[in-house]
Design a protein around this motif. Structure first.
Motif, PDB file in Angstrom:
ATOM      1  N   THR A 291      81.771 -54.784 -33.632  1.00 56.37           N
ATOM      2  CA  THR A 291      81.821 -55.432 -32.324  1.00 56.37           C
ATOM      3  C   THR A 291      83.229 -55.935 -32.037  1.00 56.37           C
ATOM      4  O   THR A 291      83.764 -55.771 -30.940  1.00 56.37           O
ATOM      5  CB  THR A 291      80.836 -56.613 -32.272  1.00 56.37           C
ATOM      6  N   PHE A 292      83.839 -56.517 -33.087  1.00 61.39           N
ATOM      7  CA  PHE A 292      85.198 -57.038 -32.939  1.00 61.39           C
ATOM      8  C   PHE A 292      86.171 -55.919 -32.585  1.00 61.39           C
ATOM      9  O   PHE A 292      86.982 -56.041 -31.665  1.00 61.39           O
ATOM     10  CB  PHE A 292      85.610 -57.728 -34.244  1.00 61.39           C
ATOM     11  N   ILE A 293      86.057 -54.802 -33.327  1.00 56.79           N
ATOM     12  CA  ILE A 293      86.956 -53.665 -33.044  1.00 56.79           C
ATOM     13  C   ILE A 293      86.702 -53.139 -31.638  1.00 56.79           C
ATOM     14  O   ILE A 293      87.635 -52.834 -30.893  1.00 56.79           O
ATOM     15  CB  ILE A 293      86.760 -52.564 -34.109  1.00 56.79           C
ATOM     16  N   ALA A 294      85.426 -53.092 -31.251  1.00 60.69           N
ATOM     17  CA  ALA A 294      85.089 -52.595 -29.912  1.00 60.69           C
ATOM     18  C   ALA A 294      85.712 -53.477 -28.834  1.00 60.69           C
ATOM     19  O   ALA A 294      86.219 -52.973 -27.820  1.00 60.69           O
ATOM     20  CB  ALA A 294      83.580 -52.537 -29.741  1.00 60.69           C
ATOM     21  N   THR A 295      85.709 -54.794 -29.055  1.00 58.76           N
ATOM     22  CA  THR A 295      86.298 -55.667 -28.036  1.00 58.76           C
ATOM     23  C   THR A 295      87.789 -55.396 -27.882  1.00 58.76           C
ATOM     24  O   THR A 295      88.317 -55.410 -26.773  1.00 58.76           O
ATOM     25  CB  THR A 295      86.103 -57.156 -28.381  1.00 58.76           C
ATOM     26  N   ILE A 296      88.450 -55.087 -28.989  1.00 60.03           N
ATOM     27  CA  ILE A 296      89.890 -54.785 -28.912  1.00 60.03           C
ATOM     28  C   ILE A 296      90.102 -53.501 -28.119  1.00 60.03           C
ATOM     29  O   ILE A 296      90.951 -53.424 -27.229  1.00 60.03           O
ATOM     30  CB  ILE A 296      90.490 -54.658 -30.335  1.00 60.03           C
ATOM     31  N   VAL A 297      89.285 -52.498 -28.428  1.00 62.45           N
ATOM     32  CA  VAL A 297      89.417 -51.211 -27.728  1.00 62.45           C
ATOM     33  C   VAL A 297      89.167 -51.401 -26.239  1.00 62.45           C
ATOM     34  O   VAL A 297      89.914 -50.910 -25.392  1.00 62.45           O
ATOM     35  CB  VAL A 297      88.441 -50.180 -28.332  1.00 62.45           C
ATOM     36  N   ILE A 298      88.102 -52.154 -25.933  1.00 64.63           N
ATOM     37  CA  ILE A 298      87.767 -52.372 -24.524  1.00 64.63           C
ATOM     38  C   ILE A 298      88.889 -53.137 -23.822  1.00 64.63           C
ATOM     39  O   ILE A 298      89.277 -52.817 -22.700  1.00 64.63           O
ATOM     40  CB  ILE A 298      86.426 -53.135 -24.411  1.00 64.63           C
ATOM     41  N   ALA A 299      89.451 -54.127 -24.528  1.00 66.07           N
ATOM     42  CA  ALA A 299      90.532 -54.913 -23.929  1.00 66.07           C
ATOM     43  C   ALA A 299      91.714 -54.032 -23.587  1.00 66.07           C
ATOM     44  O   ALA A 299      92.293 -54.133 -22.498  1.00 66.07           O
ATOM     45  CB  ALA A 299      90.951 -56.027 -24.889  1.00 66.07           C
ATOM     46  N   ILE A 300      92.068 -53.125 -24.506  1.00 70.44           N
ATOM     47  CA  ILE A 300      93.193 -52.222 -24.233  1.00 70.44           C
ATOM     48  C   ILE A 300      92.850 -51.308 -23.069  1.00 70.44           C
ATOM     49  O   ILE A 300      93.660 -51.088 -22.158  1.00 70.44           O
ATOM     50  CB  ILE A 300      93.553 -51.415 -25.502  1.00 70.44           C
ATOM     51  N   ALA A 301      91.625 -50.801 -23.076  1.00 68.16           N
ATOM     52  CA  ALA A 301      91.208 -49.906 -21.998  1.00 68.16           C
ATOM     53  C   ALA A 301      91.311 -50.613 -20.648  1.00 68.16           C
ATOM     54  O   ALA A 301      91.769 -50.025 -19.665  1.00 68.16           O
ATOM     55  CB  ALA A 301      89.780 -49.433 -22.244  1.00 68.16           C
TER      56      ALA A 301
END
Lengths: 289, 478
Positions: free
Chosen positions: A35-45
């Motif tokens: 979930t943490f990694i996903a939030t980073i990816v989403i933030a960059i996106a």
């Protein structure tokens, strides 16, 4: 991540110790980590899709070209389009008919209140009652009018302003500075006369002498009886309302130096619909004639 | 659970599939009845019509969010009367206290939506796939044409029930026939679709797959209930002093010393929570009493008295272990605690009914305009302005006459209205501005504050309401 079994007897610790309390060095739960990694990816996106990164030429525009300013502009356009019919109708009907149509009246009253708070309240006050009696900013909700209180008169005043330099049709007049014309003793007599006709305490002898001075110097604008002249914006001197104060000192000051107020012409700044809205609002706020 | 040194305990327990067997009996019949009543109320209520006149919706129960009205048959509630709903919620809470302290988790066992819909889903499952044994076989069998066919049929029916459930929910918030049509032609509001989809999904998932997991792991209510249960509370229990030692009743010597329990596992097989009630009271038990029905059936077959598993309290256990005969459950239900709960419950109910009937059909709010607090007019009189909000809760437009008392020395005028009568449309709030003028030299014009009363009179039926307010005079003048 460590493959270490978190439930064995001696799980690894972080090596820190506070008052005998140690901290296990267990791995994070997988779901949490992902979930943490996903939030980073989403933030960059998001920073790629939406405007985000500052550059020397302003921020990056983002892939979908979103702009909150354009959103607001679109919203304003939408409301303008939605109100176009009623705005057009409001701008064209005879002024006295606005109050007879419930839709127009409601629109004008609510819109007028907003226009008033935006453009007029700075001088006339949030409650439209002037700033303070005697300050020179007229109270718009009493029944005393310098230039007339019918909806037509109010509409004209708002459109062309008062002593407005940039409108040739503006309402204009000026009271002479009687300090240059009359002797101070004569001014005292005039003031006592004005006190007398407005029903305030006065020196009867001076007031009587002032009557002749009034007829010679003041009656041309303020009328024989001092009841004012609306065609020149001369205030009624016999009522209980004083634009610049009704006590002896204020009156002496006014006669000696003369006062006048300036109101901008709103004809070019507000739309006809807005002017009619605020005219209706003022006319209905208590002072309308 | 045994814990060995080499094998550390797992923190995650995999779901054990539960296959409740069909059961007959009094409590099962009660549960059927509860299911019919609760689901009936839920699905049918939005379709009941109630004529309120031409200007109001004709749906008996309607939560009209857009117009901020709540309709319940002859009752109409405005947002400012929400205290009535709050009172109802307090009653619902107290009702749960009452039933829990008297009968344990009776809410969970009979009327909780999770229980009712799971029960309904199990009926469908049984109808498609057969009873317990057939379902266990199907569960263990390999995926093939038959299994796919049965599962697909079952899931389809579940999904239809779920859609009806999610669909019924939104009908409470909008005219049902209108919304149903709009839902199908794709013109209903997005929020309606969102609710239908999410409630369909939760019903399907919760009733079909999660079932007892909801009660055990997700629902906070069982944990809260534990605080309300005491030793007099009647719950489903196993009379182990009568049943143990359990064993098959063979015609042998040792059988003589056995208790009444023949270890047939009927109670375990019917349990929707997948527990063994003979292990004693446990967190998972929702006291649905199906094990009582199953055990009574077996006791009857082997010629023993019913009630090896029964609704009993903790004090019963102590008393019966000492050899005293069983006492009626009513002796536990009616006691000081439950009587107090009932008393409070009734008191709140009575005051709500009183409040409901004492509501006026018209309501008035008066707020003085404070900027400015007064205006001096040219003749020296003093004027105050008041904003009135007149609420007309009737189903038709009404003319209201506005007046002031005391009348002497005051003059009342409505904004934009020569007369003192205003028309307020049906079921709405009319906002009006009134100007109150005190003549020059009158006491009110010179006093700092004068108490006045503004009246609104319904000219049709003569109802009057008033609000007290103050008139601000110009103290500094004269």
């Amino acid at each position: 991540m460590s493959k270490q079994d978190p439930h064995r007897d001696d799980p690894a610790t972080t090596g820190h110790e506070w008052d005998g309390i140690q901290e296990f060095d267990n791995p994070l739960p997988r779901w949490w980590l992902w979930t943490f990694i996903a939030t980073i990816v989403i933030a960059i996106a998001i920073t790629i899709i939406y405007p985000a990164w500052p550059t020397f030429n302003g921020p990056t525009k983002g892939l979908i070209g979103y702009s909150s300013r354009a959103d607001v502009a679109a919203d304003i356009q939408r409301f303008k389009a939605a109100n176009e019919a009623v705005d057009t109708k409001l701008s064209t009907v005879p002024l006295e008919d606005i109050n007879k149509d419930p839709v127009l009246r409601s629109y004008a009253m609510n819109g007028g209140a907003a226009v008033f708070k935006t453009w007029c309240a700075q001088c006339h006050g949030q409650g439209a009652n002037g700033v303070k009696m005697g300050s020179g900013y007229p109270n718009l909700i009493d029944d005393d009018w310098l230039w007339g209180g019918t909806i037509e008169a109010i509409h004209t005043t708002i459109t062309h302003g008062i002593r407005s330099a940039d409108d040739p049709d503006t309402r204009d007049s000026a009271m002479p500075q009687f300090g240059d014309i009359l002797e101070p003793s004569e001014i005292d007599q005039l003031v006592q006369h004005v006190r007398a006709i407005s029903g305030q305490s006065n020196d009867a002898t001076s007031a009587k002498a002032g009557a002749a001075l009034f007829a010679d110097n003041c009656a041309a604008c303020h009328g024989d009886k001092g009841t004012g002249g609306r065609d020149v914006g001369a205030p009624n001197l016999t009522d209980a309302i004083w634009l610049y104060g009704g006590d002896v000192a204020s009156l002496t000051n006014t006669v000696t130096n003369a006062h006048y107020g300036i109101m901008p012409a709103w004809g070019g700044r507000l739309t006809e619909s807005q002017i009619r809205q605020v005219a209706t609002f003022i006319h209905e706020s208590g002072g309308g004639e | 659970m045994s814990v060995s040194d080499d094998q550390p305990p797992k923190l995650y327990a995999a779901q054990e599939p539960v296959f409740p067997r069909k059961v007959y009996g009094n409590f099962r019949n009660l549960k059927w009845a509860m299911m019919v009543v609760t689901l009936g109320i839920y699905y049918i209520t939005p379709w009941i019509r109630w004529d309120r006149g031409p200007n109001l919706p004709d749906q008996a129960v309607l939560i009209d969010m857009a117009d901020r009205r709540f309709f319940f048959f002859w009752i109409e509630i405005w947002p400012q009367e929400f205290y009535l709903v709050a009172g109802l919620l307090v009653m619902a809470g107290l009702g749960l206290f009452l039933f829990t302290s008297a009968l344990g988790r009776v809410w969970c066992g009979y009327s909780c939506p999770q229980t009712v819909w799971t029960d309904l889903f199990v009926v469908v499952e049984r109808w498609i796939e057969g009873d317990r044994n057939a379902r266990v076989r199907l569960y263990n069998s390999k995926w093939g044409a038959r299994k796919i066919r049965l599962r697909t049929t079952k899931w389809t029916i579940w999904l239809l029930i779920s859609a009806a459930t999610g669909g019924a929910w939104v009908f409470y918030f909008m005219d049902a026939p209108f919304l149903l049509h709009h839902l199908f032609v794709g013109r209903a509001p997005y929020v309606a679709y969102a609710f239908v989809v999410s409630l369909t999904a939760t019903t399907f998932l919760f009733g079909g797959f999660l079932r007892e997991q909801i009660c055990i792991y997700m629902c906070p209510w069982p944990r809260i209930q534990a605080a309300m249960i005491d030793e007099e509370t009647v719950t489903v229990s196993y009379r182990d002093w009568r049943g143990e030692p359990r064993g098959k009743h063979r015609k042998s010597a040792e059988a003589v010393n056995l208790g009444d329990c023949i270890d047939c596992a009927a109670c375990v097989n019917v349990c929707p929570m997948g527990i063994d009630i003979r292990d004693g009271q446990q967190m998972e038990c929702i006291t649905c009493a199906l094990c009582i029905d199953a055990c009574d059936d077996v006791m009857q077959k082997i010629g023993k008295p019913r009630g090896l598993i029964d609704y009993i309290s903790l004090t019963d256990e102590i008393s019966e272990r000492e050899g005293n005969p069983p006492i009626s459950a009513w002796n536990h239900v009616i006691r000081l605690r439950t009587i107090i709960y009932t008393g409070i419950w009734l008191a709140i109910g009575a005051s709500l009914i009183l409040a409901l009937f004492m509501r006026a059909a018209i309501d008035l709010n008066v707020s003085p305009v404070r900027n400015p607090i007064f205006v001096t007019l040219s003749d020296g009189s003093i004027r105050n302005t008041f904003n009135l909000r007149i609420r007309n809760k009737q189903g038709e437009a009404r003319p209201f006459e506005i007046s002031i008392s005391p009348t002497e020395g005051f003059e009342l005028k409505l904004q934009g209205n020569e007369a003192s009568i205003v028309n307020v449309p049906a079921d709405s709030t009319g906002a009006h501005k009134v100007f109150v003028t005190a003549k020059k030299g009158s006491l009110a014009s010179k006093s700092e504050l004068t108490h006045i009363r503004i009246w609104v009179k319904d000219t049709v039926n003569g109802d009057r309401v008033y609000r007290d307010t103050v008139f601000n005079g110009n103290q500094s003048r004269n």
